[in-house]
Design a protein around this motif. Structure first.
Motif, PDB file in Angstrom:
ATOM      1  N   GLY A 150       2.188   1.855  -3.392  1.00  0.00           N
ATOM      2  CA  GLY A 150       1.149   2.478  -4.202  1.00  0.00           C
ATOM      3  C   GLY A 150       1.049   3.966  -3.951  1.00  0.00           C
ATOM      4  O   GLY A 150       0.902   4.758  -4.890  1.00  0.00           O
ATOM      5  N   ASN A 151       1.126   4.351  -2.666  1.00  0.00           N
ATOM      6  CA  ASN A 151       1.118   5.778  -2.329  1.00  0.00           C
ATOM      7  C   ASN A 151       2.260   6.522  -3.017  1.00  0.00           C
ATOM      8  O   ASN A 151       2.124   7.692  -3.387  1.00  0.00           O
ATOM      9  N   LYS A 153       4.643   3.699  -7.091  1.00  0.00           N
ATOM     10  CA  LYS A 153       5.378   2.523  -7.584  1.00  0.00           C
ATOM     11  C   LYS A 153       4.371   1.383  -7.774  1.00  0.00           C
ATOM     12  O   LYS A 153       4.359   0.395  -7.046  1.00  0.00           O
ATOM     13  N   TYR A 154       3.539   1.542  -8.769  1.00  0.00           N
ATOM     14  CA  TYR A 154       2.358   0.703  -8.902  1.00  0.00           C
ATOM     15  C   TYR A 154       2.692  -0.750  -9.243  1.00  0.00           C
ATOM     16  O   TYR A 154       2.041  -1.666  -8.749  1.00  0.00           O
ATOM     17  N   GLN A 155       3.660  -0.971 -10.099  1.00  0.00           N
ATOM     18  CA  GLN A 155       3.978  -2.356 -10.468  1.00  0.00           C
ATOM     19  C   GLN A 155       4.586  -3.102  -9.288  1.00  0.00           C
ATOM     20  O   GLN A 155       4.250  -4.270  -9.050  1.00  0.00           O
ATOM     21  N   SER A 203       4.021  -2.453  -6.198  1.00  0.00           N
ATOM     22  CA  SER A 203       2.912  -2.652  -5.271  1.00  0.00           C
ATOM     23  C   SER A 203       2.067  -3.851  -5.692  1.00  0.00           C
ATOM     24  O   SER A 203       1.745  -4.721  -4.871  1.00  0.00           O
ATOM     25  N   LEU A 204       1.723  -3.915  -6.977  1.00  0.00           N
ATOM     26  CA  LEU A 204       0.885  -4.998  -7.482  1.00  0.00           C
ATOM     27  C   LEU A 204       1.595  -6.348  -7.359  1.00  0.00           C
ATOM     28  O   LEU A 204       0.972  -7.361  -6.994  1.00  0.00           O
ATOM     29  N   PHE A 213       0.828  -1.205   0.000  1.00  0.00           N
ATOM     30  CA  PHE A 213       0.000   0.000   0.000  1.00  0.00           C
ATOM     31  C   PHE A 213       0.872   1.268   0.000  1.00  0.00           C
ATOM     32  O   PHE A 213       0.550   2.251  -0.665  1.00  0.00           O
ATOM     33  N   LEU A 228      -6.996  -1.406  -4.777  1.00  0.00           N
ATOM     34  CA  LEU A 228      -6.747  -1.587  -6.211  1.00  0.00           C
ATOM     35  C   LEU A 228      -7.818  -0.924  -7.072  1.00  0.00           C
ATOM     36  O   LEU A 228      -7.705  -0.932  -8.300  1.00  0.00           O
TER      37      LEU A 228
END
Length: 263
Positions: free
Chosen positions: A227-228, A231-233, A235-236, A224, A261
């Motif tokens: 994501g903040n 760094k979306y990939q 995070s996923l 999480f 998500l």
């Protein structure tokens, strides 16, 4: 704290629960508190009283998910019985368990009142373990209403009391995990990502190395934070690494993951 001050704050919780919680956070707040239940099941909380010695408390804990109303009645019976016997330790534990149960069901005013009654009794009996546990519970309550500084203060007080007990050999350091985790969640929700990372690292330092539940929750919390930070990939990838764990062990928490998500 004076009775007048306690009553004033209690009314704040009452109106928050009546006016605001139904619109934006009742379900998620209750689900967030399942974190504590899961960590408690792994032995990583400040639950120090042997509830097995109290059949009513033990039965209530077993029923709190399947039959919340019956569990509440049993908690109240256990508290009344313990007070009648003059068993302060069991009465305090009953109040803490009942308050936690109220919190899980988004019934915040009686949760708050119960914690304060438990704290008053624990202060009178110099029960440091119970005091640490109550401070942790209050930290979660305030964090659910985005009262960052107040919630942080209670979590830190829980940690400070707990550390003293660890130093005296009366508590395992892993018992501090819940409070540190609460601090991580609070700061992540406030987008204070550096502090959130600090507390996640602390969680990993105090938890037992082989303890899978705490590891899963702290790593999801790190996802999480990533994501903040945009760094979306990363995070996923981290979420996908632990998603199977939650599907098997704690499916209710998938609501929070999917909410993050955008699902």
């Amino acid at each position: 704290m004076s009775k007048e001050r306690i009553k004033s704050i209690s009314m704040i919780f009452y109106w928050f629960s009546k006016l605001y919680v139904p619109y934006f956070s009742t379900r998620q707040a209750a689900l967030t508190l399942t974190i504590l239940t899961t960590l408690s099941a792994s032995g990583q909380n400040l639950d120090y009283t042997d509830v097995k010695s109290n059949p009513l408390l033990n039965q209530a804990n077993q029923l709190r998910f399947q039959n919340p109303d019956s569990a509440r009645v049993l908690y109240l019976m256990a508290i009344k019985e313990s007070k009648a016997k003059g068993d302060s330790s069991q009465a305090i534990q009953g109040l803490i368990n009942l308050s936690f149960h109220y919190s899980q069901n988004a019934n915040f005013l009686p949760a708050y009142d119960g914690y304060w009654e438990a704290l008053s009794m624990a202060d009178n009996t110099n029960d440091s373990l119970a005091i640490a546990q109550v401070y942790e519970g209050l930290g979660w309550l305030y964090s659910l209403f985005s009262r960052l500084e107040t919630g942080k203060s209670y979590f830190e007080q829980s940690v400070n009391v707990g550390k003293q007990l660890v130093e005296r050999g009366e508590l395992e350091k892993s018992s501090l995990l819940n409070a540190y985790y609460g601090l991580a969640v609070m700061h992540r929700n406030a987008y204070k990502n550096d502090l959130a990372r600090h507390y996640i690292d602390t969680c990993n330092m105090v938890r037992q190395p082989t303890e899978a539940v705490g590891k899963a929750f702290t790593n999801i919390e790190l996802a999480f934070v990533l994501g903040n930070e945009g760094k979306y990939q990363e995070s996923l990838d981290l979420i996908n690494m632990y998603r199977g764990f939650f599907e098997e062990k704690q499916p209710s928490y998938l609501v929070i993951i999917d909410s993050f998500l955008g699902g």
